[in-house]
Design an enzyme around this catalytic site. Structure first.
Site, mmCIF file in Angstrom:
data_model
loop_
_atom_site.group_PDB
_atom_site.id
_atom_site.type_symbol
_atom_site.label_atom_id
_atom_site.label_comp_id
_atom_site.label_asym_id
_atom_site.label_seq_id
_atom_site.Cartn_x
_atom_site.Cartn_y
_atom_site.Cartn_z
ATOM 1 N N ARG A 82 1.084 -1.049 -0.120
ATOM 2 C CA ARG A 82 0.035 0.139 -0.176
ATOM 3 C C ARG A 82 1.345 1.238 -0.158
ATOM 4 N NH1 ARG A 82 -2.200 3.989 0.180
ATOM 5 N NH2 ARG A 82 -4.810 4.924 1.272
ATOM 6 N N GLU A 102 -11.357 5.421 -5.363
ATOM 7 C CA GLU A 102 -11.338 4.693 -5.091
ATOM 8 C C GLU A 102 -12.272 4.129 -6.554
ATOM 9 O OE1 GLU A 102 -11.874 2.545 -2.347
ATOM 10 O OE2 GLU A 102 -10.581 3.721 -1.670
ATOM 11 N N ARG A 105 -0.951 -5.635 4.801
ATOM 12 C CA ARG A 105 0.248 -5.231 3.594
ATOM 13 C C ARG A 105 1.098 -4.755 4.356
ATOM 14 N NH1 ARG A 105 -5.011 -1.968 1.159
ATOM 15 N NH2 ARG A 105 -4.839 -0.871 2.831
#
Length: 220
Positions: free
Chosen positions: A51, A59, A95
């Protein structure tokens, strides 16, 4: 060099930032791009999700901005591209969160410069040494109405996600729900609870489903 050509081809001049050399940082290869702030890398024979730190991309459901942001990151990080990762932390989803570099060029910063991601102020301290560069890059992109800023009232991705969560957590109520035709959704029992009872053909609340004995009077 192939890297320089691929970056120049999409019209982004990326600021050079000295890549910090520490034990927590590592080199990997890009496998794929998930969206405007998430990639998959190959490292030590395994795939890892990264990330991008300090930025927030639109989004996917924020059309067309999410798709454009993803396309921009794919242009910057084609499959097989060697990158250096400055790891910041591991998030709750497992992540790696970090800054992605091609040479000494921060791809995170490049996304903000291009207007394809916004500065994630809530987590900007993770990029403390380059914080001013991120803020300046966003200011310039906003001024030039680049990418995501080329709309009248941009909704920040974090706000968009919060709105989606509130919408999904709201209880679904049928009692008292009106349509444009004046129809009230719900069973006869629910309608009687609202003080509504007998309906005849022509009334918007009359339906054959509510008139079980087919006598022309529903919910009697």
């Amino acid at each position: 060099m192939k890297t320089a050509l691929s970056l120049a081809a999409i019209g982004v001049t990326i600021l050079a930032v000295q890549f910090p050399s520490t034990a927590a940082n590592f080199t990997a290869k890009v496998v794929s791009v998930g969206d405007g702030d998430t990639i998959t890398i190959g490292y030590n024979g395994k795939k890892k999700t990264v990330r991008l730190a300090c930025i927030d991309a639109p989004e996917t459901r924020q059309k067309p901005w999410g798709q454009r942001s993803t396309a921009k990151l794919k242009g910057l990080l084609p499959g097989g591209q060697r990158v250096k990762i400055r790891q910041v932390t591991i998030d709750r989803y497992g992540r790696t969160v970090g800054e992605v570099y091609v040479g000494n060029r921060s791809i995170n910063l490049a996304m903000v410069q291009a207007g394809e991601a916004v500065v994630y102020r809530q987590y900007l301290d993770a990029c403390r040494d380059t914080k001013s560069l991120y803020l300046k890059a966003e200011q310039q992109a906003k001024k030039r109405r680049l990418g995501y800023w080329n709309q009248r009232n941009p909704i920040m991705p974090s706000t968009f996600r919060r709105q989606g969560r509130r919408s999904n957590s709201s209880p679904r109520r049928t009692q008292g729900t009106m349509s444009t035709q004046g129809y009230v959704a719900g069973t006869c029992k629910e309608l009687r609870r609202m003080g509504l009872s007998r309906f005849t053909p022509g009334d918007p609340n009359y339906t054959r489903g509510r008139d079980r004995d087919n006598d022309g009077i529903a919910c009697e």
